[in-house]
Design an enzyme around this catalytic site. Structure first.
Site, PDB file in Angstrom:
ATOM      1  N   LYS A 117       0.889  -1.189   0.066  1.00 40.30           N
ATOM      2  CA  LYS A 117       0.009  -0.016  -0.026  1.00 40.30           C
ATOM      3  C   LYS A 117       1.016   1.209  -0.047  1.00 40.30           C
ATOM      4  O   LYS A 117       0.634   2.375  -0.447  1.00 40.30           O
ATOM      5  CB  LYS A 117      -1.136   0.034   1.315  1.00 40.30           C
ATOM      6  CG  LYS A 117      -2.057  -0.895   0.893  1.00 40.30           C
ATOM      7  CD  LYS A 117      -3.396  -0.669   1.936  1.00 40.30           C
ATOM      8  CE  LYS A 117      -4.418  -1.448   1.863  1.00 40.30           C
ATOM      9  NZ  LYS A 117      -5.406  -1.460   3.048  1.00 40.30           N
ATOM     10  N   LYS A 199      -6.904 -10.674  -9.016  1.00 44.10           N
ATOM     11  CA  LYS A 199      -7.952 -10.936  -7.897  1.00 44.10           C
ATOM     12  C   LYS A 199      -9.070 -10.078  -8.470  1.00 44.10           C
ATOM     13  O   LYS A 199      -8.954  -8.887  -8.918  1.00 44.10           O
ATOM     14  CB  LYS A 199      -7.540 -10.574  -6.494  1.00 44.10           C
ATOM     15  CG  LYS A 199      -8.256 -11.648  -5.551  1.00 44.10           C
ATOM     16  CD  LYS A 199      -7.650 -11.298  -4.122  1.00 44.10           C
ATOM     17  CE  LYS A 199      -8.634 -10.809  -3.271  1.00 44.10           C
ATOM     18  NZ  LYS A 199      -8.198 -10.702  -1.895  1.00 44.10           N
ATOM     19  N   LYS A 202     -12.674  -4.387  -6.763  1.00 40.74           N
ATOM     20  CA  LYS A 202     -13.641  -3.161  -6.830  1.00 40.74           C
ATOM     21  C   LYS A 202     -12.781  -2.013  -7.093  1.00 40.74           C
ATOM     22  O   LYS A 202     -13.248  -1.103  -7.593  1.00 40.74           O
ATOM     23  CB  LYS A 202     -14.279  -2.911  -5.632  1.00 40.74           C
ATOM     24  CG  LYS A 202     -13.516  -2.848  -4.224  1.00 40.74           C
ATOM     25  CD  LYS A 202     -14.498  -2.921  -3.158  1.00 40.74           C
ATOM     26  CE  LYS A 202     -13.550  -3.170  -1.825  1.00 40.74           C
ATOM     27  NZ  LYS A 202     -14.076  -3.868  -0.736  1.00 40.74           N
TER      28      LYS A 202
END
Ligand code: TRP
Length: 337
Positions: A117, A199, A202
């Site tokens: 991240k 994967k 969203k």
């Protein structure tokens, strides 16, 4: 402290909309665990975690209601579990601070999610992103959770929570239950419909890559028709057919049929029959969820009430725990009301 039943606790972030992958990978497991009656269940919407990356305030609030409604629609039952919003229980950040003093800088630096991240959000590598796993440890340890149903990507964070619990217990014996990650063996791994090496997420920039719980039947059909497959048209699981393999996994997860059964069902039929069949199965799986969620979302006051019930139950457990830990570390317990 006597505990009758083992405790299951998990959390899910309200950052973004809920995909079919989230539903099959986490939410459905929570509901199954709840319905097994084997555990005391505590599930939270981890809004505090969400703001470690930038969120639009109105979207965050809206997504929190959306997620809450979808969790109820999916079958989490406020009579059978404590369902609450993390920021509604200030005990979590209170314990998190204490645990942060029992967590080493080096341990947090090794967290792969932090490394990922901080690369993806290199303009906002804030301290919350770094201490995120400590708050998650607090979420878990404050309820004396025995199991933590999560996806594989959260295993390292649960391991850290274990390490923190053990370290704290060494100093102050008997403080926390040492939790275990509970990762479904046959975890339905749902991949992107556009790039089956990734994967289903969203946050994908291409919205044909994912199915949302709230997608309309037309959207679902269109997305499956456009799903990336391979040049030949055989419906078989194969490493060199990742697109079709993903669709077979989805169909299998939704219908409960084995992979071999799915292959047999579509032998000699081709994608023209298979893709709409997958879409149809997903539409029927999600239809009641979507309809129930829409109905619940029309009554925010009801959702607020159910949130309040969850928060009160959660606080009743954790306020006592925080006092116990405050006392152990040597704080004077305040008599202020
Ligand atoms: N970090 C988890 C995720 O992103 C969400 C989460 C927050 C969580 N608190 C938790 C999961 C406690 C399990 C237990 O998926």
């Amino acid at each position: 402290m006597e505990k009758k039943t083992k405790v299951s606790l998990s959390g899910i972030q309200p950052s973004g909309k809920i995909t079919l992958g989230n539903y099959l990978g986490s939410i459905k497991n929570w509901v199954d665990i709840q319905d097994s009656d084997a555990f005391d269940n505590r599930y939270c919407i981890a809004d505090l975690h969400s703001i470690t990356v930038w969120q639009d305030p109105e979207s965050l609030r809206d997504q929190t209601y959306q997620l809450f409604a979808q969790l109820l629609a999916a079958g989490l039952d406020p009579e059978k579990c404590i369902l609450f919003v993390q920021s509604h229980n200030p005990s979590h950040p209170k314990l998190s601070w204490i645990l942060s003093c029992f967590t080493m800088f080096g341990e947090l630096s090794r967290m792969t999610q932090f490394k990922d991240k901080s690369q993806r959000h290199s303009d906002n590598v804030n301290a919350g992103l770094f201490t995120y796993p400590v708050l998650m440890a607090a979420d878990i340890l404050i309820y004396d959770a025995d199991i933590v149903p999560v996806g594989e990507d959260q295993r390292q964070h649960v391991e850290l929570a274990r390490d923190i619990a053990i370290r704290f217990n060494n100093r102050f014996p008997g403080s926390f239950v040492v939790p275990e990650a509970y990762i479904p063996k046959e975890g339905a791994k749902i991949m992107s419909l556009q790039d089956p090496s990734r994967k289903m997420s969203k946050s994908d920039s291409n919205d044909n890559a994912y199915i949302l719980v709230m997608d309309s039947p037309d959207d679902i059909l269109r997305k499956f028709k456009r799903a990336v497959t391979d040049s030949d048209s055989r419906v078989i699981v194969s490493e060199d057919k990742p697109g079709v393999t993903n669709l077979i996994h989805i169909y299998s997860a939704v219908t409960g049929k084995s992979l071999a059964e799915v292959e047999a069902e579509f032998e000699g039929k081709g994608y023209g029959v298979f893709k709409p069949a997958v879409a149809e199965a997903v539409i029927e799986l999600l239809r009641p969820l979507r309809e129930k969620s829409l109905e619940l979302l029309r009554d925010k006051a009801y959702l607020d009430d159910v949130m309040a019930i969850g928060a009160e139950k959660a606080r009743a457990i954790t306020e006592a725990k925080v006092r116990e830990i405050y006392e152990k570390v040597g704080f004077v317990l305040s008599k202020a009301k």
